[in-house]
Write an enzyme that holds these catalytic residues in place. Structure first.
Site: not given
Ligand SMILES: *[C@@H]1O[C@H](CO)[C@@H](O)[C@H](O)[C@H]1NC(C)=O
Ligand SMILES: *[C@@H]1O[C@H](CO)[C@@H](O)[C@H](O)[C@H]1NC(C)=O
Ligand SMILES: *[C@@H]1O[C@H](CO)[C@@H](O)[C@H](O)[C@H]1NC(C)=O
Length: 333
Positions: A167, A241
């Protein structure tokens, strides 16, 4: 059975459409609309239990089945002999980066010309360090996102890396398979301090980022100094998270904490989530509660049987943290 195959295909199409539509409809205004804590006398801002409900693009925060953080039960860990040692490649160079108060975290971002890569461990690709993020508590008994045998540490340092082989940047990697690797190191209050954290958290430095959007440049940093002296780690597959909680992260939790001083912990708690014109609101307790493990496997490179096969109790003694939990209870230093 064979009859299940076509059904599964249907569900995947429906899911794809749901995600596709929700992405198109989600207004930009929602992107920063989340918090860790209720604001006293403030307007409603979604806390972790609401993240997945207020924005359809954040669905995974509510319904995902491999979410992070988790509680790590050391008795459930599995020794994986195929885990190779972690390799940190700094090119032998020190780096510079900018430390930010994002209103939610202390965040250190490396300059773009300084490439630090990590490979080995559970990784099949090389990953580049993008950001170092600090989570910490309002008291020493809380602050880390991950728990170890149900216990929290005073804080957690997260080194967020993205797969630079597949990426072009972290934004793209965060929503893609094998996108992120987060190395997590627990923070513990002690008399001495980790040399890297000492650079970030000494009084002269940390007071430069007291308010939201404050930034301060740090030079001559050695990333390797941030790592505790251990090659042991614990790894599992999880998620980011923070919203949108994409399930693209492999976690590597080092088997030893790093230390910061009581004074440095105090300075962290004096950081504000707000700008100077607004009321002071401490950044502390910026952690997401633990999520269900759902039968995920927690692997480690600690070979328990090295201590001898005849005594089953040796299983836990090999783990560095074991002893530290006992000292935690007594008033130390
Ligand atoms: C990290 O990887 C990039 C891309 O492969 C490479 O250009 C760079 O030199 C690597 N950095 C180090 C320190 O190895
Ligand atoms: C990240 O990469 C994607 C795909 O190459 C590109 O469209 C996007 O603009 C990039 N984002 C940033 C923040 O650089
Ligand atoms: C783990 O330890 C046992 C006992 O010493 C040893 O026989 C085994 O080869 C070790 N495994 C690995 C992968 O190192």
């Amino acid at each position: 059975t064979a009859s299940l195959q076509p059904r599964r295909g249907c569900i995947l199409v429906v899911l794809y459409e749901a995600i596709h539509v929700s992405q198109q409809n989600s207004p930009k205004i929602h992107e920063g609309w989340w918090a860790y804590k209720e604001v006293v006398q403030g307007s409603f801002v979604p806390v972790p239990s609401f993240w997945g409900l207020v924005n359809s693009a954040w669905n995974l925060c509510a319904v995902g089945k491999r979410q992070s953080p988790v509680n790590i039960e050391t008795s459930h860990m599995i020794f994986d002999p195929f885990l190779t040692p972690l390799r940190i490649n700094t090119g032998g160079r020190k780096v510079s980066g900018t430390m930010y108060n994002t209103g939610r975290h202390v965040s250190l971002r490396l300059d773009k010309e300084h490439l630090v890569n990590i490979s080995g461990g559970p990784m099949t690709y090389s990953h580049r360090l993008e950001e170092i993020r600090l989570h910490f508590g309002s008291e020493d008994s809380q602050g880390s996102e991950h728990l170890l045998n149900g216990q929290a540490f005073s804080g957690e340092v997260q080194l967020i890396h993205y797969n630079h082989e597949l990426y072009t940047n972290v934004t793209e990697a965060a929503k893609s398979p094998n996108g992120l690797v987060v190395v997590s190191i627990f923070m513990k209050v002690s008399e001495s301090s980790n040399p890297f954290l000492n650079r970030m958290l000494n009084r002269d430095t940390i007071t430069r980022i007291t308010y939201k959007n404050d930034a301060y440049l740090l030079q001559g940093l050695n990333i390797e100094e941030l790592y505790p002296e251990t090659s042991s780690f614990i790894t599992y597959d999880g998620s980011m998270t923070i919203p949108p909680c994409y399930e693209t992260a492999s976690w590597i939790i080092m088997n030893k904490p790093v230390y910061i001083t009581r004074m440095q912990m105090h300075s962290l708690r004096l950081l504000s989530q707000n700008q100077p014109s607004q009321i002071f609101l401490s950044m502390s307790d910026n952690f997401r509660p633990v999520q269900p493990l759902n039968n995920r496997c927690i692997r480690t490179n600690i070979n328990f049987s090295l201590q001898g096969k005849d005594c089953p109790n040796n299983r836990a003694q090999k783990l560095q943290y074991r002893g530290r939990f006992y000292t935690r209870q007594s008033p130390e230093q």
